[in-house]
Each structure stands twice: as structure tokens, then as C-alpha cells.
Scaffold this motif. Structure first.
Motif, PDB file in Angstrom:
ATOM      1  N   ASP A  30       0.840  -1.205   0.000  1.00 38.00           N
ATOM      2  CA  ASP A  30       0.000   0.000   0.000  1.00 38.00           C
ATOM      3  C   ASP A  30       0.869   1.248   0.000  1.00 38.00           C
ATOM      4  OD1 ASP A  30      -2.285   1.513   0.024  1.00 38.00           O
ATOM      5  OD2 ASP A  30      -2.601   1.352   2.189  1.00 38.00           O
ATOM      6  N   ILE A  31       1.410   1.586  -1.175  1.00 37.98           N
ATOM      7  CA  ILE A  31       2.347   2.705  -1.310  1.00 37.98           C
ATOM      8  C   ILE A  31       1.774   3.741  -2.273  1.00 37.98           C
ATOM      9  CG2 ILE A  31       4.317   1.181  -0.882  1.00 37.98           C
ATOM     10  CD1 ILE A  31       4.897   1.444  -3.938  1.00 37.98           C
ATOM     11  N   PRO A  32       2.384   4.933  -2.347  1.00 36.42           N
ATOM     12  CA  PRO A  32       1.928   5.934  -3.308  1.00 36.42           C
ATOM     13  C   PRO A  32       2.174   5.473  -4.752  1.00 36.42           C
ATOM     14  CG  PRO A  32       3.309   6.928  -1.605  1.00 36.42           C
ATOM     15  CD  PRO A  32       3.447   5.445  -1.463  1.00 36.42           C
ATOM     16  N   VAL A  33       1.111   5.492  -5.552  1.00 39.11           N
ATOM     17  CA  VAL A  33       1.197   5.090  -6.959  1.00 39.11           C
ATOM     18  C   VAL A  33       0.419   6.087  -7.798  1.00 39.11           C
ATOM     19  CG1 VAL A  33       0.734   3.290  -8.663  1.00 39.11           C
ATOM     20  CG2 VAL A  33       1.298   2.641  -6.311  1.00 39.11           C
ATOM     21  N   ALA A  34       0.986   6.465  -8.928  1.00 40.25           N
ATOM     22  CA  ALA A  34       0.285   7.346  -9.859  1.00 40.25           C
ATOM     23  C   ALA A  34       0.422   6.800 -11.274  1.00 40.25           C
ATOM     24  CB  ALA A  34       0.823   8.767  -9.787  1.00 40.25           C
ATOM     25  N   ARG A  35      -0.716   6.615 -11.929  1.00 41.80           N
ATOM     26  CA  ARG A  35      -0.705   6.208 -13.334  1.00 41.80           C
ATOM     27  C   ARG A  35      -0.660   7.440 -14.216  1.00 41.80           C
ATOM     28  NH1 ARG A  35      -5.263   2.140 -15.242  1.00 41.80           N
ATOM     29  NH2 ARG A  35      -4.062   2.358 -17.167  1.00 41.80           N
ATOM     30  N   CYS A  36       0.204   7.410 -15.201  1.00 40.45           N
ATOM     31  CA  CYS A  36       0.360   8.539 -16.120  1.00 40.45           C
ATOM     32  C   CYS A  36       0.063   8.080 -17.542  1.00 40.45           C
ATOM     33  CB  CYS A  36       1.783   9.092 -16.079  1.00 40.45           C
ATOM     34  SG  CYS A  36       2.382   9.492 -14.429  1.00 40.45           S
ATOM     35  N   MET A  37      -0.647   8.883 -18.293  1.00 43.33           N
ATOM     36  CA  MET A  37      -0.892   8.606 -19.703  1.00 43.33           C
ATOM     37  C   MET A  37      -0.338   9.775 -20.524  1.00 43.33           C
ATOM     38  SD  MET A  37      -1.741   6.930 -22.281  1.00 43.33           S
ATOM     39  CE  MET A  37      -2.194   5.482 -21.346  1.00 43.33           C
ATOM     40  N   PRO A  71      -3.624   9.766  -9.323  1.00 46.75           N
ATOM     41  CA  PRO A  71      -2.900   9.343  -8.122  1.00 46.75           C
ATOM     42  C   PRO A  71      -3.805   8.550  -7.185  1.00 46.75           C
ATOM     43  CG  PRO A  71      -3.705  11.571  -7.815  1.00 46.75           C
ATOM     44  CD  PRO A  71      -4.244  11.093  -9.151  1.00 46.75           C
ATOM     45  N   ASN A  72      -3.234   7.552  -6.528  1.00 46.86           N
ATOM     46  CA  ASN A  72      -4.028   6.914  -5.467  1.00 46.86           C
ATOM     47  C   ASN A  72      -3.977   7.795  -4.210  1.00 46.86           C
ATOM     48  OD1 ASN A  72      -1.539   6.386  -4.267  1.00 46.86           O
ATOM     49  ND2 ASN A  72      -1.790   4.173  -4.196  1.00 46.86           N
ATOM     50  N   GLN A  73      -4.686   7.409  -3.179  1.00 48.85           N
ATOM     51  CA  GLN A  73      -4.828   8.275  -2.004  1.00 48.85           C
ATOM     52  C   GLN A  73      -3.547   8.421  -1.206  1.00 48.85           C
ATOM     53  OE1 GLN A  73      -8.200   6.715   0.181  1.00 48.85           O
ATOM     54  NE2 GLN A  73      -9.674   7.741  -1.159  1.00 48.85           N
ATOM     55  N   LYS A  74      -2.568   7.570  -1.454  1.00 48.28           N
ATOM     56  CA  LYS A  74      -1.307   7.643  -0.732  1.00 48.28           C
ATOM     57  C   LYS A  74      -0.371   8.735  -1.262  1.00 48.28           C
ATOM     58  CE  LYS A  74      -1.597   4.239   2.303  1.00 48.28           C
ATOM     59  NZ  LYS A  74      -1.330   4.396   3.743  1.00 48.28           N
ATOM     60  N   VAL A  75      -0.658   9.270  -2.434  1.00 41.01           N
ATOM     61  CA  VAL A  75       0.217  10.280  -3.037  1.00 41.01           C
ATOM     62  C   VAL A  75       0.022  11.609  -2.315  1.00 41.01           C
ATOM     63  CG1 VAL A  75       0.820  11.520  -5.149  1.00 41.01           C
ATOM     64  CG2 VAL A  75       0.150   9.103  -5.265  1.00 41.01           C
ATOM     65  N   SER A  76       1.110  12.147  -1.761  1.00 41.69           N
ATOM     66  CA  SER A  76       1.046  13.385  -0.979  1.00 41.69           C
ATOM     67  C   SER A  76       1.031  14.610  -1.893  1.00 41.69           C
ATOM     68  CB  SER A  76       2.248  13.474  -0.040  1.00 41.69           C
ATOM     69  OG  SER A  76       3.446  13.672  -0.778  1.00 41.69           O
ATOM     70  N   GLU A  77       0.700  15.760  -1.318  1.00 36.37           N
ATOM     71  CA  GLU A  77       0.712  17.008  -2.083  1.00 36.37           C
ATOM     72  C   GLU A  77       2.127  17.330  -2.565  1.00 36.37           C
ATOM     73  OE1 GLU A  77      -1.879  18.726  -3.182  1.00 36.37           O
ATOM     74  OE2 GLU A  77      -3.092  17.136  -2.286  1.00 36.37           O
ATOM     75  N   GLU A  78       3.118  17.043  -1.722  1.00 38.53           N
ATOM     76  CA  GLU A  78       4.504  17.279  -2.139  1.00 38.53           C
ATOM     77  C   GLU A  78       4.864  16.390  -3.335  1.00 38.53           C
ATOM     78  OE1 GLU A  78       9.101  17.180  -0.395  1.00 38.53           O
ATOM     79  OE2 GLU A  78       7.476  16.246   0.736  1.00 38.53           O
ATOM     80  N   GLN A  79       4.432  15.149  -3.287  1.00 34.38           N
ATOM     81  CA  GLN A  79       4.698  14.250  -4.408  1.00 34.38           C
ATOM     82  C   GLN A  79       3.961  14.696  -5.667  1.00 34.38           C
ATOM     83  OE1 GLN A  79       3.542  10.642  -2.346  1.00 34.38           O
ATOM     84  NE2 GLN A  79       5.668   9.947  -2.174  1.00 34.38           N
ATOM     85  N   LYS A  80       2.750  15.189  -5.520  1.00 36.87           N
ATOM     86  CA  LYS A  80       2.018  15.710  -6.673  1.00 36.87           C
ATOM     87  C   LYS A  80       2.758  16.896  -7.295  1.00 36.87           C
ATOM     88  CE  LYS A  80      -2.681  14.371  -5.285  1.00 36.87           C
ATOM     89  NZ  LYS A  80      -4.019  14.866  -4.897  1.00 36.87           N
ATOM     90  N   SER A  81       3.299  17.764  -6.459  1.00 34.67           N
ATOM     91  CA  SER A  81       4.053  18.913  -6.969  1.00 34.67           C
ATOM     92  C   SER A  81       5.288  18.465  -7.738  1.00 34.67           C
ATOM     93  CB  SER A  81       4.460  19.829  -5.817  1.00 34.67           C
ATOM     94  OG  SER A  81       3.334  20.398  -5.184  1.00 34.67           O
TER      95      SER A  81
END
Length: 272
Positions: A114-121, A137-147
Motif C-alpha cells: 500500500d504505497i503511493p502510486v500514480a498512473r500517467c498517460m 494518483p491513489n490516495q497515498k500520493v502526498s501534495e509534495e509528491q504531486k508537486s
């Protein structure tokens, strides 16, 4: 940033898309010491890029290293072989990004927990820094990671964030596969020019320049495509005569709608 020399950005697969992103990051000033490329088969172009910037390269998953970000840029059919080998470099703080079509977030959670995962297309215009990448992004992705993701992907074009994973398949049908539709439009325009009597080379040059120029005009003007179309369509003129065919009930719109629907359907089939 959520990666560093000590917790590097691990790029798994430096093919056309991975290589294009890598080039964009270097142009954007990302520290090359914070990047590690994992790929046993580098092209000469990517190899030269790594040498030029002093980017580290390995052919096997390194031991005793934890990555800040892992970008998986391999073909979907390689996932079952590659993902288990990446587990040792991933912990609960590692962000996993994927640009592989048809591979859901759940696939990565099954492999890594259960880790931060983001699918990109992304799409292929990223190769000339004019792409657009949709990210879920799944719910584990933080705002810092999104930035961080936004900065990384903006280096090769625009970034849009999705609110549900289901939208990935829809994006695939429009922008992911979309460049091929535009390339085919140029092919069709070229063949129509030849059928009208133009020499092959001239028809080719005119079609390609027209599609490229119209795209750039749309990009720079920021106008709605419908407005741009109307601006070059004089009543009862030559453009209007052509649009009467293209915009008829059996013209381009229903064909394009069916084409996108077919791409979306196939994307869902690949995702299982």
C-alpha cells in the motif's frame, strides 16, 4: 523534491518515452546526480545523453538502495517479470509512477504493498516537449509528491490530473492514441492532394506543413478550434465546400467518435 542522490529517481526503461522525459528533465535543470537509469538496452541517443550529463546507468536492479521515485516506463507485457525485481528498492515513502498502458494501480499495489502510486498517460509529442500527460494518483500520493510529478511532467508538456482511474482509458482514446489520428489526417490529406493531381512530393509537403502549421496556430492563439475553423471559412467559398463533406451527417465527427470509442474499448480490454 521527493528524490535525491541518496534516494534517487529510478527510471526503469529509457526507450522513446523514457528517453524523451529524461531529455526534458535535463533541459529543465533536474540534478542529474539524483537520477539513475535502469535499462539493459540503451539506444545510442540515450547513451549519449547519459554521458553528456553524467547520469548514472545500471543494467540490473541495484542492491542496498532505496528510491525516492520509481518511474516504470516499460511495455505492459514486461510487468510480471520486472515488478518483483524492483521490490527491494521500494519502501513506504517511494512514489511509483507508471506510463504503461493497461496496467492498473492495483497491479503495483499487489507487487509493492500500500504505497503511493500514480498512473500517467503521456503521448508521443512529449518527444518534442509538446505532449500532454494525464495523471491519476491513489490516495497515498502526498501534495509534495504531486508537486514533484507536476514539475517532472511539465518538462515535456502539459499535465492534467484525473479524479478517477476509469478516466485513464478515456484519455487513452483521445490524447494517448490521438497523435496517430492526426498523423493519419496528414496522410489522408496528402493522398487527396495526389488524387486531385498534385505531384507526390508537393502533396506530401503541403499536407505536412498544413497540419503542423494549423496545430501551432491553434496552440499559440488559444482560440477554440471551432472559432479558428470559422475564421478561415468564407460563405460559399472553397473551404465551405470541403467542410460540407467533412461535417455532413456521415462525415468526420461520427467516424472520430467511433474511433475513440474503439480505442477506449481496447484500453479496457488490455486492463482486464
Amino acid at each position: 523534491m521527493t528524490f535525491s542522490k541518496e534516494r534517487p529517481f529510478l527510471l526503469v526503461g529509457a526507450g522513446k518515452m523514457g528517453g524523451a522525459m529524461l531529455s526534458g528533465w535535463m533541459a529543465d535543470g533536474i540534478d542529474p546526480a539524483s537520477i539513475l537509469v535502469l535499462d539493459p538496452f540503451l539506444s545510442a541517443e540515450v547513451s549519449n545523453l547519459l554521458t553528456k550529463h553524467g547520469i548514472r546507468h545500471v543494467t540490473d536492479v541495484p542492491e542496498e538502495m532505496t528510491a525516492g521515485i520509481v518511474l516504470v516506463a516499460i511495455k505492459p507485457q514486461m510487468m510480471d517479470e520486472v515488478l518483483p525485481s524492483l521490490a527491494p528498492v521500494i519502501d513506504q515513502e517511494t512514489l511509483v509512477l507508471s506510463v504503461a498502458a493497461g496496467t492498473p494501480v492495483s497491479k503495483f499495489q499487489s507487487a509493492f504493498g500500500d504505497i503511493p502510486v500514480a498512473r500517467c498517460m503521456p503521448n508521443t509529442p512529449a518527444m518534442v516537449k509538446r505532449g500532454i500527460t494525464a495523471v491519476f494518483p491513489n490516495q497515498k500520493v502526498s501534495e509534495e509528491q504531486k508537486s514533484t510529478v507536476t514539475r517532472l511532467l511539465t518538462a515535456v508538456g502539459k499535465v492534467v490530473w484525473l479524479t478517477s482511474e476509469d478516466q485513464i482509458d478515456l484519455v487513452t482514446g483521445v490524447s494517448g492514441s490521438g497523435p496517430a489520428y492526426v498523423f493519419y489526417l496528414a496522410e489522408a490529406l496528402r493522398e487527396a492532394g495526389k488524387a486531385a493531381g498534385l505531384p507526390d512530393a508537393l502533396a506530401d509537403e503541403l499536407a505536412i506543413a498544413t497540419v503542423c502549421g494549423a496545430g501551432e496556430l491553434m496552440h499559440q492563439s488559444g482560440e477554440d478550434p471551432a472559432i479558428l475553423r470559422q475564421n478561415v471559412t468564407s460563405p460559399n467559398g472553397t473551404t465551405a465546400a470541403a467542410l460540407d463533406i467533412l461535417m455532413a451527417s456521415g462525415g468526420l465527427q461520427p467516424v472520430m467518435t467511433d474511433a475513440v470509442a474503439a480505442a477506449v474499448k481496447r484500453a479496457r480490454e488490455l486492463a482486464g
